[in-house]
Design a protein around this motif. Structure first.
Motif, PDB file in Angstrom:
ATOM      1  N   UNK A 393       0.829  -1.212   0.000  1.00 53.06           N
ATOM      2  CA  UNK A 393       0.000   0.000   0.000  1.00 53.06           C
ATOM      3  C   UNK A 393       0.864   1.264   0.000  1.00 53.06           C
ATOM      4  N   UNK A 394       1.999   1.217   0.730  1.00 53.55           N
ATOM      5  CA  UNK A 394       2.901   2.369   0.740  1.00 53.55           C
ATOM      6  C   UNK A 394       3.463   2.632  -0.648  1.00 53.55           C
ATOM      7  N   UNK A 395       3.854   1.561  -1.331  1.00 50.65           N
ATOM      8  CA  UNK A 395       4.392   1.728  -2.689  1.00 50.65           C
ATOM      9  C   UNK A 395       3.319   2.240  -3.643  1.00 50.65           C
ATOM     10  N   UNK A 396       2.099   1.746  -3.476  1.00 51.19           N
ATOM     11  CA  UNK A 396       0.995   2.234  -4.314  1.00 51.19           C
ATOM     12  C   UNK A 396       0.750   3.714  -4.064  1.00 51.19           C
ATOM     13  N   UNK A 397       0.790   4.106  -2.782  1.00 50.86           N
ATOM     14  CA  UNK A 397       0.613   5.516  -2.428  1.00 50.86           C
ATOM     15  C   UNK A 397       1.735   6.368  -3.021  1.00 50.86           C
ATOM     16  N   UNK A 398       2.952   5.827  -3.031  1.00 46.94           N
ATOM     17  CA  UNK A 398       4.084   6.558  -3.603  1.00 46.94           C
ATOM     18  C   UNK A 398       3.909   6.757  -5.109  1.00 46.94           C
ATOM     19  N   UNK A 399       3.470   5.708  -5.788  1.00 45.72           N
ATOM     20  CA  UNK A 399       3.252   5.813  -7.240  1.00 45.72           C
ATOM     21  C   UNK A 399       2.167   6.840  -7.546  1.00 45.72           C
ATOM     22  N   UNK A 400       1.080   6.792  -6.776  1.00 44.68           N
ATOM     23  CA  UNK A 400      -0.009   7.756  -6.983  1.00 44.68           C
ATOM     24  C   UNK A 400       0.474   9.175  -6.720  1.00 44.68           C
ATOM     25  N   UNK A 401       1.269   9.345  -5.651  1.00 43.62           N
ATOM     26  CA  UNK A 401       1.797  10.670  -5.346  1.00 43.62           C
ATOM     27  C   UNK A 401       2.688  11.172  -6.467  1.00 43.62           C
ATOM     28  N   UNK A 404       0.534  12.346  -9.331  1.00 46.86           N
ATOM     29  CA  UNK A 404      -0.142  13.602  -9.024  1.00 46.86           C
ATOM     30  C   UNK A 404       0.829  14.771  -9.089  1.00 46.86           C
ATOM     31  N   UNK A 405       2.040  14.585  -8.521  1.00 48.23           N
ATOM     32  CA  UNK A 405       3.049  15.658  -8.569  1.00 48.23           C
ATOM     33  C   UNK A 405       3.432  15.959 -10.004  1.00 48.23           C
ATOM     34  N   UNK A 406       3.592  14.915 -10.838  1.00 51.54           N
ATOM     35  CA  UNK A 406       3.954  15.119 -12.238  1.00 51.54           C
ATOM     36  C   UNK A 406       2.865  15.894 -12.976  1.00 51.54           C
ATOM     37  N   UNK A 407       1.607  15.511 -12.752  1.00 48.24           N
ATOM     38  CA  UNK A 407       0.499  16.213 -13.411  1.00 48.24           C
ATOM     39  C   UNK A 407       0.426  17.655 -12.933  1.00 48.24           C
ATOM     40  N   UNK A 408       0.568  17.855 -11.624  1.00 46.15           N
ATOM     41  CA  UNK A 408       0.502  19.218 -11.080  1.00 46.15           C
ATOM     42  C   UNK A 408       1.611  20.085 -11.648  1.00 46.15           C
ATOM     43  N   UNK A 409       2.804  19.526 -11.782  1.00 44.40           N
ATOM     44  CA  UNK A 409       3.934  20.296 -12.311  1.00 44.40           C
ATOM     45  C   UNK A 409       3.694  20.721 -13.752  1.00 44.40           C
ATOM     46  N   UNK A 410       3.057  19.848 -14.529  1.00 40.84           N
ATOM     47  CA  UNK A 410       2.816  20.160 -15.949  1.00 40.84           C
ATOM     48  C   UNK A 410       1.631  21.092 -16.118  1.00 40.84           C
ATOM     49  N   UNK A 411       0.507  20.766 -15.463  1.00 40.23           N
ATOM     50  CA  UNK A 411      -0.693  21.552 -15.751  1.00 40.23           C
ATOM     51  C   UNK A 411      -0.677  22.932 -15.104  1.00 40.23           C
ATOM     52  N   UNK A 412       0.179  23.133 -14.079  1.00 40.86           N
ATOM     53  CA  UNK A 412       0.315  24.482 -13.536  1.00 40.86           C
ATOM     54  C   UNK A 412       1.107  25.379 -14.477  1.00 40.86           C
ATOM     55  N   UNK A 413       1.662  24.804 -15.527  1.00 44.02           N
ATOM     56  CA  UNK A 413       2.391  25.589 -16.516  1.00 44.02           C
ATOM     57  C   UNK A 413       1.600  25.750 -17.804  1.00 44.02           C
ATOM     58  N   UNK A 414       0.347  25.304 -17.777  1.00 39.89           N
ATOM     59  CA  UNK A 414      -0.538  25.439 -18.929  1.00 39.89           C
ATOM     60  C   UNK A 414      -1.643  26.435 -18.607  1.00 39.89           C
ATOM     61  N   UNK A 415      -2.219  26.999 -19.631  1.00 35.82           N
ATOM     62  CA  UNK A 415      -3.334  27.922 -19.414  1.00 35.82           C
ATOM     63  C   UNK A 415      -4.594  27.139 -19.066  1.00 35.82           C
ATOM     64  N   UNK A 416      -5.282  27.516 -17.982  1.00 41.43           N
ATOM     65  CA  UNK A 416      -6.530  26.825 -17.631  1.00 41.43           C
ATOM     66  C   UNK A 416      -7.711  27.237 -18.502  1.00 41.43           C
ATOM     67  N   UNK A 417      -7.511  28.270 -19.316  1.00 39.08           N
ATOM     68  CA  UNK A 417      -8.614  28.778 -20.130  1.00 39.08           C
ATOM     69  C   UNK A 417      -8.313  28.609 -21.611  1.00 39.08           C
TER      70      UNK A 417
END
Length: 538
Positions: A393-401, A404-417
């Motif tokens: 479960x810890x490894x699964x949580x790490x993969x999910x994290x 999420x961090x990868x997506x957040x890093x990319x989409x915070x650099x894109x226009x939301x509109x």
């Protein structure tokens, strides 16, 4: 006798018909429909403050109790008003208004003139200095425009930078939270702090270099200094570098206050760069972004510490896991609330989520957060039963994290509109060629509209040209665009056709949506040619 009587009846009928025609010819003409002569505020007026009322004056009386007048704001919301009143013998329709905030407003009326014919129309006015329209251009200053390999490299570095940022800040936060850590936990804090700070410093330098290199391409090295001293973003980048270095100093202090201060400054500066700083109201967006980053750091840093301890000291992993599960639960709740709030602040309409890559990534991130909540719940249940977190479960949580961090890093650099782009329309035809342009095609601001019409030379120039804009989202009357004839050089010429050019500048698009441009051209022989084209803006 019958023949004479029949003739007399014909003469009487003809005399009566002549009498009716004579009376009608001498009577006041009432065949013309009511036409709008004056509006208060005037069409396309820019007012310093809210008008107390809308007033429509017609050339003749209109029917009382019939029809409607409404005012709509830039979000296509109807302004609540009292009922309109008739004045000046029924020729003036007056609608009292509440105090209007700064913005773009459209007035739409549907009335019935005394001859029973419906009359309708719309126009736009502006109050104060409305804030700039929110579209992709709002975030352009914080969105890199590089393409291809360099863009992919920037995204990779940004993902690594975000991971290092959250790990360094999160580890420092947990160091401050745990008052009397064991030797195993102290070792974990020390080791992860060094890794996080080194990674943060390297990724900060790489991230800033890639962005500055793109922004300053083609400029001398001497101009780079001005980038860091004369711009808000450049100064924030310098502050990030300094804070990354100060992290090594803060790590040597055992004072909780020093570590907490360093985390607040680091995440605070990061919140000043990107979408929150480009959006209004800045105070709210920056505050919620800071809270979002803080909660992310608690979760990411705590998970990194728990995994490290799980591999080195299972008993300590059980003890720290109890604290982590509570902190992670709170941080995830804060992440959800702050994330939803920022989305509502960024997007004028939630439907825009389905129009951009940003929205797609946010949807994927939401699904992953739900998966994290499920995994976290299972971890808590496992720990209550055995006192130890499950490695799977810890490894699964790490993969999910990590996802999420990868997506957040990319989409915070894109226009939301979605982006508004100028609209260009051209259609050829035997009876007419037409070109229609709207630029910049942004609602709630001045747009330049150009219209060019080519008619066959044997017909000559148009007798009249009418341009109307209809909204697909609202059943308002069309907005008539006041065209002015202009003489300018033609970029396109068509043998056998004569060109007429028209232009208008003003706030003719009061709100976002799909629009239909209706072009009506009357030639010298009173033949009307109609063209329609649909465009949209956001």
């Amino acid at each position: 006798m019958n023949t004479n009587l029949h003739t007399l009846h014909k003469r009487i009928g003809a005399a009566f018909l002549l009498l009716v025609l004579f009376v009608l010819a001498g009577a006041p003409q009432a065949f013309a429909h009511a036409t709008l002569e004056k509006t208060v505020p005037a069409a396309n007026a820019k007012l310093a403050q809210s008008p107390p009322f809308v007033e429509l004056s017609f050339n003749e009386a209109v029917e009382p109790g019939a029809g409607s007048v409404e005012v709509v704001d830039s979000q296509s919301n109807k302004i609540k008003t009292d009922e309109p009143a008739l004045e000046n013998g029924g020729t003036t329709l007056k609608l009292p208004l509440p105090s209007l905030a700064e913005g773009v407003y459209s007035v739409s009326y549907h009335i019935i003139s005394e001859d029973g014919h419906p009359v309708s129309g719309s126009y736009v006015f502006v109050v104060g200095n409305p804030p700039n329209w929110k579209d992709a251009e709002t975030f352009a200053a914080n969105t890199n425009t590089s393409k291809g390999m360099q863009q992919n490299l920037l995204y990779v570095v940004r993902v690594l930078y975000y991971a290092a940022l959250l790990m360094a800040a999160g580890t420092a936060l947990w160091q401050a939270f745990i008052r009397k850590p064991s030797e195993s936990l102290q070792s974990a804090f020390k080791r992860l702090s060094v890794i996080g700070l080194r990674a943060l410093l390297v990724t900060v330098l790489l991230h800033i270099f890639l962005q500055v290199n793109e922004l300053m391409k083609g400029q001398p090295i001497s101009a780079w200094g001005k980038m860091f001293t004369d711009t808000t973003t450049g100064r924030a980048w310098l502050e990030l570098i300094v804070l990354a270095l100060l992290g090594f100093v803060a790590q040597r202090f055992n004072e909780r206050f020093v570590r907490l201060l360093w985390v607040v400054l680091l995440l605070g500066v990061e919140s000043l760069i990107g979408h929150p700083a480009a959006n209004d109201p800045k105070t709210l967006t920056i505050s919620f972004d800071f809270i979002h980053l803080l909660a992310s750091a608690v979760w990411a840093g705590g998970l990194a510490v728990l995994l490290y301890v799980w591999y080195t000291d299972r008993k300590e992993a059980g003890r720290f896991g109890a604290s982590f599960s509570q902190g992670a639960l709170i941080s995830l709740a804060v992440l959800v609330v702050s994330g939803v709030t920022m989305t509502l602040l960024f997007l004028p309409k939630l439907s825009y989520l389905w129009l951009t890559t940003w929205g797609g990534l946010l949807t994927v991130k939401t699904v992953l957060v739900i998966a994290v909540l499920v995994t976290g719940t299972m971890l808590r249940i496992r720990m209550k039963r055995s006192g130890f977190p499950a490695g799977t479960l810890l490894k699964a949580d790490l993969v999910l994290m990590a996802c999420i961090v990868a997506i957040a890093a990319v989409f915070t650099y894109m226009s939301p509109l979605p982006a508004n782009e100028p609209y260009n329309y051209h259609q050829m035809g035997d009876d007419m060629h037409v070109t229609f342009n709207v630029s910049p095609n942004v609602p709630g601001t001045d747009n330049t509209i150009t219209l060019q019409v080519w008619l066959p030379e044997k017909i000559g120039e148009p007798k009249s040209v009418v341009l109307r804009l209809r909204s697909d989202s609202r059943e308002d009357a069309p907005i008539d665009v006041p065209l002015e004839r202009v003489d300018e050089d033609a970029y396109d010429s068509f043998p056998g056709y004569k060109r007429a050019a028209y232009r208008a500048e003003g706030t003719f698009l009061p709100y976002a949506g799909k629009w239909m441009a209706e072009i009506r051209v009357m030639d010298q022989e009173d033949n009307e040619i109609v063209r329609e084209t649909q465009f949209r803006n956001y």
